[in-house]
Motif scaffolding. Structure first.
Motif, PDB file in Angstrom:
ATOM      1  N   VAL A  77       5.465   7.776  -7.643  1.00 53.94           N
ATOM      2  CA  VAL A  77       4.723   8.650  -8.551  1.00 53.94           C
ATOM      3  C   VAL A  77       4.802   8.188 -10.005  1.00 53.94           C
ATOM      4  O   VAL A  77       4.145   8.749 -10.865  1.00 53.94           O
ATOM      5  N   SER A  78       5.607   7.161 -10.246  1.00 48.75           N
ATOM      6  CA  SER A  78       5.692   6.635 -11.618  1.00 48.75           C
ATOM      7  C   SER A  78       5.701   5.107 -11.575  1.00 48.75           C
ATOM      8  O   SER A  78       6.106   4.517 -10.571  1.00 48.75           O
ATOM      9  N   PRO A  79       5.276   4.498 -12.661  1.00 51.71           N
ATOM     10  CA  PRO A  79       5.316   3.031 -12.725  1.00 51.71           C
ATOM     11  C   PRO A  79       6.736   2.484 -12.549  1.00 51.71           C
ATOM     12  O   PRO A  79       6.936   1.433 -11.953  1.00 51.71           O
ATOM     13  N   MET A  80       7.735   3.211 -13.033  1.00 51.52           N
ATOM     14  CA  MET A  80       9.126   2.757 -12.893  1.00 51.52           C
ATOM     15  C   MET A  80       9.545   2.715 -11.419  1.00 51.52           C
ATOM     16  O   MET A  80      10.247   1.808 -11.007  1.00 51.52           O
ATOM     17  N   GLN A  81       9.100   3.704 -10.649  1.00 48.19           N
ATOM     18  CA  GLN A  81       9.411   3.697  -9.220  1.00 48.19           C
ATOM     19  C   GLN A  81       8.726   2.519  -8.523  1.00 48.19           C
ATOM     20  O   GLN A  81       9.319   1.872  -7.663  1.00 48.19           O
ATOM     21  N   GLU A  82       7.495   2.234  -8.911  1.00 51.93           N
ATOM     22  CA  GLU A  82       6.781   1.095  -8.323  1.00 51.93           C
ATOM     23  C   GLU A  82       7.495  -0.211  -8.653  1.00 51.93           C
ATOM     24  O   GLU A  82       7.667  -1.062  -7.774  1.00 51.93           O
ATOM     25  N   ILE A  83       7.903  -0.356  -9.897  1.00 51.47           N
ATOM     26  CA  ILE A  83       8.614  -1.573 -10.306  1.00 51.47           C
ATOM     27  C   ILE A  83       9.919  -1.709  -9.523  1.00 51.47           C
ATOM     28  O   ILE A  83      10.253  -2.785  -9.026  1.00 51.47           O
ATOM     29  N   GLU A  84      10.630  -0.603  -9.395  1.00 56.22           N
ATOM     30  CA  GLU A  84      11.895  -0.631  -8.646  1.00 56.22           C
ATOM     31  C   GLU A  84      11.650  -0.992  -7.185  1.00 56.22           C
ATOM     32  O   GLU A  84      12.374  -1.795  -6.598  1.00 56.22           O
ATOM     33  N   ALA A  85      10.615  -0.421  -6.588  1.00 51.29           N
ATOM     34  CA  ALA A  85      10.297  -0.717  -5.189  1.00 51.29           C
ATOM     35  C   ALA A  85       9.948  -2.196  -5.004  1.00 51.29           C
ATOM     36  O   ALA A  85      10.419  -2.848  -4.066  1.00 51.29           O
ATOM     37  N   SER A 124       0.840  -1.207   0.000  1.00 51.35           N
ATOM     38  CA  SER A 124       0.000   0.000   0.000  1.00 51.35           C
ATOM     39  C   SER A 124       0.872   1.253   0.000  1.00 51.35           C
ATOM     40  O   SER A 124       0.582   2.217  -0.710  1.00 51.35           O
ATOM     41  N   ALA A 125       1.926   1.221   0.795  1.00 51.08           N
ATOM     42  CA  ALA A 125       2.842   2.376   0.846  1.00 51.08           C
ATOM     43  C   ALA A 125       3.515   2.588  -0.502  1.00 51.08           C
ATOM     44  O   ALA A 125       3.692   3.732  -0.942  1.00 51.08           O
ATOM     45  N   ILE A 126       3.879   1.509  -1.171  1.00 50.37           N
ATOM     46  CA  ILE A 126       4.503   1.631  -2.501  1.00 50.37           C
ATOM     47  C   ILE A 126       3.545   2.336  -3.453  1.00 50.37           C
ATOM     48  O   ILE A 126       3.926   3.256  -4.175  1.00 50.37           O
ATOM     49  N   ALA A 127       2.286   1.927  -3.420  1.00 52.87           N
ATOM     50  CA  ALA A 127       1.293   2.527  -4.310  1.00 52.87           C
ATOM     51  C   ALA A 127       1.084   4.013  -3.998  1.00 52.87           C
ATOM     52  O   ALA A 127       0.878   4.820  -4.900  1.00 52.87           O
ATOM     53  N   GLU A 128       1.158   4.377  -2.723  1.00 56.85           N
ATOM     54  CA  GLU A 128       0.936   5.773  -2.328  1.00 56.85           C
ATOM     55  C   GLU A 128       2.143   6.659  -2.619  1.00 56.85           C
ATOM     56  O   GLU A 128       1.995   7.805  -3.032  1.00 56.85           O
ATOM     57  N   ILE A 129       3.343   6.144  -2.388  1.00 50.17           N
ATOM     58  CA  ILE A 129       4.550   6.969  -2.456  1.00 50.17           C
ATOM     59  C   ILE A 129       5.094   7.104  -3.880  1.00 50.17           C
ATOM     60  O   ILE A 129       5.519   8.190  -4.288  1.00 50.17           O
TER      61      ILE A 129
END
Length: 100
Positions: free
Chosen positions: A59-67, A52-57
């Protein structure tokens, strides 16, 4: 005849002792299973909160993938570190925008 009775009594005590020992081991294993189930539930809850925190923090799909990549490959602590760095960078960018 006394020898037979004593031998039977000892055999009965040995069986009882073995049963008591087995029961103690079963109780110990049940306790371990309960602890592992609790730890697993805590872990699942923690992972759900982190996702949930990943989705909130992010701001880009690339950041989500990296996280998510960091979470899978390096673990929860590293993922939290990455998310903190994103928050710090977002805060710095926000301050720069306000300063203009």
């Amino acid at each position: 005849m006394t020898l037979t009775l004593d031998n039977h009594s000892q055999t009965s005590q040995t069986r009882e002792s073995s049963l008591t020992k087995a029961l103690r081991q079963i109780q110990h294993l049940n306790s371990k299973v309960t602890d592992l189930e609790r730890q697993h539930q805590d872990y699942v809850r923690s992972q759900q909160n982190l996702i949930s925190a990943i989705a909130e923090i992010c701001v880009s799909p690339m950041q989500e993938i990296e996280a998510l990549r960091i979470l899978i490959c390096q673990g929860e602590a590293e993922c939290r570190r990455y998310l903190r760095s994103l928050l710090i960078n977002q805060k710095k960018a926000s301050i720069k925008k306000e300063g203009r």
